[in-house]
Enzyme design. Structure first.
Site, PDB file in Angstrom:
ATOM      1  N   THR A 194    -132.064 -16.445  52.339  1.00 13.61           N
ATOM      2  CA  THR A 194    -130.811 -17.141  52.638  1.00 13.61           C
ATOM      3  C   THR A 194    -130.226 -17.708  51.352  1.00 13.61           C
ATOM      4  O   THR A 194    -130.931 -18.358  50.580  1.00 13.61           O
ATOM      5  CB  THR A 194    -131.062 -18.266  53.670  1.00 13.61           C
ATOM      6  OG1 THR A 194    -131.622 -17.661  54.839  1.00 13.61           O
ATOM      7  CG2 THR A 194    -129.783 -18.996  54.025  1.00 13.61           C
ATOM      8  N   CYS A 209    -143.064 -27.699  22.810  1.00 14.76           N
ATOM      9  CA  CYS A 209    -143.842 -28.870  23.212  1.00 14.76           C
ATOM     10  C   CYS A 209    -144.019 -28.939  24.718  1.00 14.76           C
ATOM     11  O   CYS A 209    -144.941 -29.559  25.220  1.00 14.76           O
ATOM     12  CB  CYS A 209    -143.207 -30.157  22.702  1.00 14.76           C
ATOM     13  SG  CYS A 209    -141.443 -30.198  22.888  1.00 14.76           S
TER      14      CYS A 209
END
Ligand code: PLP
Length: 391
Positions: free
Chosen positions: A240, A328
């Protein structure tokens, strides 16, 4: 306590959703909540909104509506393009050409395919991050089924010669995909001029919502469906539809279409002011990426003898949000594969900073960075073991 004004300079990571985009989305959470597959009026209203958004996205990149497949974002669009083409065309060959500087969404999809018997060529780039179209030509074999080269680098902002590579792909009758996540909504993107068969788009990189994007697929392209289930998106991507997000993506495309050129000029001015100021005020810095063929909002510099993370944390204390050349987010602090591919040493890559400007930024923001960063760098250099070993 007075709150500090925050300066957001990380628009390549994400952008704030435009207020008009939010407004356009809101009714599709409430009164127009229908499932687009339902045949009664609620459903048809939602379906109509999706098709209107599809037309807006298509027009924005010079495509036809039926060539746009909505996805959950840039990552899915990239995965869809690579795996969809690979599995639909494996009877023809198993070779894919890409570059060493692609986003992880492309690189990791390629590694996945590599483990399943496909052969991938990762082309090098020059010191500015440019791919040489002749390298593409030389890498083609009779087993090559797909070429995938990003339109512009999310890290260093270099804009690749996509039209030229597209011409080569067309002449060799090989599908051509470009990850245009960083360019759509920022610089002109036209699928015919770029000569692409597939192109990835992400909503949240140009003031649309997160978690929505699109894959452009040229008519006649053989592609295996990405998600199996219901018949949505012409049976190519079941589930959907995320109606509010799709409507938001359409609105973002419409808004970008109205003011993109002027905004690009304004940002390029701020970009150049920031680059010039950083070079003048901080010694031992270099600009990463191409000096002229670069995104209008991208500044990426390496600052010798300091860690990018330390500069980021200190900038954050001043209310300035930027980004660095280390992944990071993966907590590994690996130097960026893109900066390494440009020929930077791991130390130089670790000492890099990326500022990416956006619609709310002004000259005052640039001046503020130029005011605080030199002091941060001096302070860090005074403590730096990197500097001591170099002297
Ligand atoms: N491709 C590029 C070049 C990107 O910069 C990004 C986002 O950082 C993506 C793909 C992934 O897009 P998304 O965040 O919509 O999954």
């Amino acid at each position: 306590m007075a709150t500090m004004k925050r300066i957001y300079l990380d628009h390549a990571a994400t952008t704030p959703t435009h207020p008009e985009v939010v407004q356009a989305m809101l009714p599709y959470f409430t009164e127009a909540f229908g499932n687009p597959s339902s045949i009664y009026s609620y459903g048809q209203e939602a379906k109509g909104a999706i098709e209107e958004a599809r037309t807006k996205v298509a027009e924005f990149i010079g495509a036809r509506s039926e060539e746009i497949i909505f996805t959950s974002g840039g990552t899915e669009a990239d995965n869809f393009a690579l795996k969809g083409i690979a599995y639909a065309n494996e009877h023809k060959g198993n070779h894919i050409i890409t570059t060493a500087i692609e986003h992880h969404a492309v690189i990791e999809a390629c590694k996945f395919l590599e483990r399943r018997g496909f052969r991938i060529t990762y082309l090098p780039v020059d010191k500015y991050g440019l791919v040489d179209p002749d390298d593409v030509k030389r890498a083609i074999t009779d087993k090559t089924i797909l070429i995938s080269v990003m339109h512009a680098s999310n890290e260093v902002g270099t804009i690749e010669p996509i039209g030229e590579i597209g011409k080569i792909a067309k002449e060799a009758d090989i599908y051509f995909h470009s990850d245009a996540v960083q360019t759509v909504g920022h610089i002109p993107v036209n699928v015919d001029e770029l000569k692409v068969d597939l192109l990835s788009i992400s909503g949240h990189k140009f003031y649309g919502p997160k978690g929505v994007g699109a894959l452009y697929v040229r008519k006649g392209t053989r592609l295996v469906p990405f998600v199996h289930g219901g018949g949505q998106e012409r049976r190519r991507r079941a589930g959907t539809e995320n109606v509010p997000a799709i409507v938001g993506l359409g609105k973002a495309a419409e808004l970008a279409g109205q003011g993109m050129g002027k905004e690009a000029e304004r940002l390029a001015y701020l970009r150049d002011k920031l680059i010039k100021g950083l070079r003048e005020k901080i010694d031992h810095t270099r600009l990463n990426g191409h000096p002229t063929r670069r995104l209008p909002n991208n500044v990426n510099i390496s600052v010798d003898f300091v860690e990018g993370e330390s500069m980021l944390l200190n900038l954050d204390l001043e209310g300035i949000c930027a980004s660095t050349g280390s992944a990071c987010s993966s907590s590994s602090l690996e130097p960026s594969h893109v900066l390494l591919a440009l020929g930077l040493s791991p130390e130089q890559a670790h000492g890099s900073l990326r500022f990416t400007l956006g619609r709310e930024n002004t000259e005052t923001d640039v001046e503020r960075v130029l005011e605080v960063l030199p002091g941060i760098v001096s302070k860090l250099r005074a403590m730096s073991p990197l500097l001591k070993t170099q002297q």
